[in-house]
Design an enzyme around this catalytic site. Structure first.
Site, mmCIF file in Angstrom:
data_model
loop_
_atom_site.group_PDB
_atom_site.id
_atom_site.type_symbol
_atom_site.label_atom_id
_atom_site.label_comp_id
_atom_site.label_asym_id
_atom_site.label_seq_id
_atom_site.Cartn_x
_atom_site.Cartn_y
_atom_site.Cartn_z
ATOM 1 N N PRO A 83 0.777 -1.249 0.000
ATOM 2 C CG PRO A 83 -0.013 -0.960 2.173
ATOM 3 C CD PRO A 83 0.710 -1.934 1.281
ATOM 4 C CB CYS A 84 3.149 2.750 -2.444
ATOM 5 S SG CYS A 84 2.317 2.346 -3.972
ATOM 6 C CG HIS A 85 -2.925 3.492 -1.357
ATOM 7 N ND1 HIS A 85 -2.635 2.153 -1.548
ATOM 8 C CD2 HIS A 85 -3.900 3.530 -0.414
ATOM 9 C CE1 HIS A 85 -3.404 1.423 -0.762
ATOM 10 N NE2 HIS A 85 -4.177 2.235 -0.063
#
Length: 166
Positions: free
Chosen positions: A125-127
């Site tokens: 989950p780089c967001h």
């Protein structure tokens, strides 16, 4: 390498890998759009579990993916991507905090570059990484997608219920 596409609230998402092991997820508004190589073959029956989990994620029923993945990257990128997986659902941290968590507090920019190279967006989950001032900055899938993912998670985040005592 095999691939298939799934429909999502973000648009068509590309899933690619070998067997049931995902190696790449491509978002529709990506800064680095992928051209599907001629030697890849489309298989509508591939990635059944990934498709199920993505559908559950987008409907708010899944907060953590449990899929076989294999991302190619440097040792530093691997450390960043592993740390990304520890950011709780519907939570954000800064690039500086992520750098601190991997033991390299002065590496905010390098962390940002590793974040941008993440081939398994959403699952890794780089967001959930934002600017130190709380602003949305950089996302390979586009800032609109980043905002949509964060909004989705906030809408479906589990809420703790406290019992009232007399």
């Amino acid at each position: 390498m095999i691939y298939d596409m799934i429909e999502s609230p973000l648009g068509s998402i590309l899933l690619a890998g070998e067997g049931d092991v995902l190696r790449f997820i491509g978002l529709p508004e990506s800064r680095h759009p992928i051209t599907i190589p001629a030697d890849w073959s489309r298989d509508a029956n591939a990635f059944a579990e990934a498709k199920r989990q993505f559908a559950a994620y987008f409907s708010g029923e899944l907060i953590e993916f449990d899929l076989a993945t294999s991302a190619q990257g440097s040792e530093f990128q691997q450390r960043v991507w592993k740390a990304l997986r520890t950011i709780p659902y519907a939570t954000t941290i800064s690039y500086a905090e992520l750098a601190r968590r991997i033991g390299n507090p002065k590496a905010s920019r390098a962390v940002g570059l590793a974040n941008g190279a993440n081939p398994l967006s959403i699952i890794v989950p780089c967001h959930r990484v934002i600017g130190a001032n709380g602003s949305l900055t950089g996302y390979g899938g586009g800032l609109k997608a980043k905002q949509s993912l964060l909004d989705l998670e906030r809408r479906h985040a589990p809420t703790e219920r406290f019992a009232l005592t007399s």
